[in-house]
Scaffold this motif. Structure first.
Motif, short mmCIF file in Angstrom:
data_model
loop_
_atom_site.label_atom_id
_atom_site.label_comp_id
_atom_site.label_asym_id
_atom_site.label_seq_id
_atom_site.Cartn_x
_atom_site.Cartn_y
_atom_site.Cartn_z
N MET A 141 -40.14 38.92 6.65
CA MET A 141 -40.45 37.52 6.94
C MET A 141 -39.32 36.91 8.04
N PHE A 142 -38.07 37.46 7.67
CA PHE A 142 -37.01 37.01 8.53
C PHE A 142 -37.12 37.69 10.08
N LEU A 143 -37.63 38.75 10.01
CA LEU A 143 -37.98 39.25 11.47
C LEU A 143 -39.12 38.44 12.12
N VAL A 144 -40.15 38.03 11.44
CA VAL A 144 -41.38 37.41 11.85
C VAL A 144 -40.76 36.05 12.30
N LEU A 145 -40.30 35.32 11.80
CA LEU A 145 -39.56 34.10 11.96
C LEU A 145 -38.64 33.83 13.15
N ALA A 146 -37.80 35.28 13.18
CA ALA A 146 -36.83 35.25 14.53
C ALA A 146 -37.50 35.52 15.62
N TRP A 147 -38.68 36.06 15.70
CA TRP A 147 -39.40 36.36 16.85
C TRP A 147 -40.33 35.09 17.08
N LEU A 148 -41.00 34.64 16.10
CA LEU A 148 -42.02 33.56 16.08
C LEU A 148 -41.55 32.14 16.41
N VAL A 149 -40.73 31.68 15.87
CA VAL A 149 -40.21 30.40 15.84
C VAL A 149 -39.90 30.14 17.28
N PRO A 150 -38.60 31.03 17.72
CA PRO A 150 -38.38 30.53 19.27
C PRO A 150 -39.58 30.72 20.29
N PHE A 151 -40.41 31.70 20.17
CA PHE A 151 -41.34 31.74 20.87
C PHE A 151 -42.48 30.45 20.78
N CYS A 152 -42.64 29.88 19.84
CA CYS A 152 -43.53 28.64 19.54
C CYS A 152 -42.74 27.49 20.23
N LYS A 153 -41.54 27.32 20.08
CA LYS A 153 -40.77 26.23 20.38
C LYS A 153 -40.55 26.20 21.88
N ILE A 154 -40.34 27.47 22.52
CA ILE A 154 -40.22 27.32 23.96
C ILE A 154 -41.48 27.39 24.87
N ALA A 155 -42.73 27.89 24.06
CA ALA A 155 -44.10 27.72 24.70
C ALA A 155 -44.44 26.32 25.05
N GLY A 156 -44.03 25.31 24.34
CA GLY A 156 -44.49 23.94 24.51
C GLY A 156 -44.13 23.35 25.85
N PRO A 157 -42.71 23.38 26.25
CA PRO A 157 -42.32 22.87 27.49
C PRO A 157 -42.62 23.65 28.75
N ILE A 158 -42.95 24.97 28.49
CA ILE A 158 -43.72 26.00 29.50
C ILE A 158 -45.05 25.39 29.83
N ILE A 159 -45.91 25.23 28.85
CA ILE A 159 -47.27 24.85 29.05
C ILE A 159 -47.21 23.39 29.72
N GLN A 160 -46.41 22.70 29.32
CA GLN A 160 -46.28 21.26 29.99
C GLN A 160 -45.99 21.29 31.65
N ASN A 161 -45.21 22.61 31.79
CA ASN A 161 -44.71 22.55 33.16
C ASN A 161 -45.73 23.30 34.02
N VAL A 162 -46.60 23.74 33.50
CA VAL A 162 -47.58 24.57 34.40
C VAL A 162 -48.05 24.05 35.71
N ASN A 163 -48.40 22.72 35.48
CA ASN A 163 -49.55 21.86 36.43
C ASN A 163 -48.42 20.82 37.02
N LYS A 164 -47.10 20.92 36.80
CA LYS A 164 -46.36 19.94 37.29
C LYS A 164 -46.01 20.12 38.93
N ILE A 190 -38.36 12.59 27.81
CA ILE A 190 -38.82 13.25 26.75
C ILE A 190 -38.60 14.93 26.67
N GLU A 191 -38.63 15.38 27.62
CA GLU A 191 -38.42 16.97 27.83
C GLU A 191 -36.97 17.17 27.54
N LYS A 192 -36.08 16.28 28.12
CA LYS A 192 -34.54 16.64 27.78
C LYS A 192 -34.16 16.40 26.14
#
Length: 305
Positions: A141-164, A190-192
């Protein structure tokens, strides 16, 4: 019917006299890349094949070292190509991918260090409860959270910036991080704010938790016998050294982004190389030499060779 895809290129303007020292840079970084792959993979291999290393602490160490291998494999090939190229450029999509990997693995590193500090806390301060608390399911559970949580949190801004839309096409650095937002025509407030929330969740809170757990460990071991203190120092010191090292490198990124300090080009270049070379090589050396059980197996391996 042919469809034309527009590809946006960004000029990488972070290298110092790359045309003059291109072959020197290439040899140094290629050697560093091979050393990183070999050293990290060796320690992971030892943890994998030896049953006495199939404990939570060593599994978390293996996860940290796998992160270093992934991190280096994403950045080094592009750097090596840049050193031998007349023009140092990168596509905007590849730049966003570097940004995603850079911060996802950085957040993962802090969460893994937090999991390791909790493991040490339970092992030293609650030894009788350790088998029931740090079960296989808990570690997974710790391993999955350690990899999954940052990936999900960072994916949001990246997807928003694709078409900027970009108004600037020259990036001051050699690896893409969140300062890429300075190339955009508009920088949403809001991004900041979201970036600050991610920073608190993935860096500030884990570091506070780590400091709290190690403080508790040192208070309890100080009151205990000498043998307990020695054991605590042996297992906790390597983790603290890695934490301090990585926190210093993370502090540079915070100064660069949040405080918007305009460092000279040479300083930026040296610090980027520190992040790329120093930390991925530092982890296997510290854990290989300072962790008694890993060092024992490492010594046997080299003696056989």
């Amino acid at each position: 019917m042919d469809t034309q895809v527009n590809v946006t290129y960004i000029i990488i303007d972070g290298y110092v006299e790359v045309h003059k020292y291109r072959y020197l840079y290439f040899v140094i970084m290629f050697t560093a890349y091979i050393l990183i792959l070999c050293s990290n993979s060796t320690v992971v291999y030892l943890i994998w094949i030896h049953p006495n290393l199939h404990e939570p602490m060593y599994i978390f160490i293996a996860a940290l070292l796998i992160n270093s291998v992934v991190y280096s494999t994403v950045f080094y090939p592009k750097l090596l190509i840049d050193f031998l190229s007349d023009k140092q450029i990168i596509t905007y999509s590849a730049c966003l991918f570097q940004w995603f990997i850079f911060y996802s693995l950085a957040g993962s590193e802090f969460l893994l260090l937090a999991a390791m500090s909790y493991d040490r806390y339970v092992s030293i301060c609650k030894p009788l409860q350790y088998p029931t608390i740090m079960r296989k399911k808990t570690v997974i559970m710790f391993l999955v959270l350690a990899w999954l949580v940052p990936f999900c949190k960072i994916a949001g801004p990246i997807i928003q910036n694709v078409n900027k839309k970009l108004c600037k096409f020259t990036f001051k650095g050699i690896i893409c991080n969140s300062t890429v937002h300075k190339l955009h025509c508009v920088e949403p407030r809001i991004e900041k704010i979201y970036g600050l929330i991610v920073f608190v969740n993935l860096l500030f809170l884990p570091v506070l938790f780590i400091l709290f757990t190690y403080t508790r460990i040192f208070i309890i071991t100080y009151r205990s016998c000498r043998e307990v203190r020695r054991k605590a120092a042996q297992t906790c010191l390597p983790h603290l050294i890695v934490l301090i090292n990585f926190s210093c490198l993370a502090a540079y990124d915070v100064l660069l982004l949040r405080l918007e300090i305009d460092f000279p080009k040479t300083v930026r270049f040296i610090m980027s190389l520190q992040i790329l070379v120093y930390h991925p090589l530092f982890n296997p050396i510290i854990y290989g030499l300072k962790m008694k059980e890993i060092y024992k197996h490492l010594k046997r391996l080299f003696c056989k060779m």
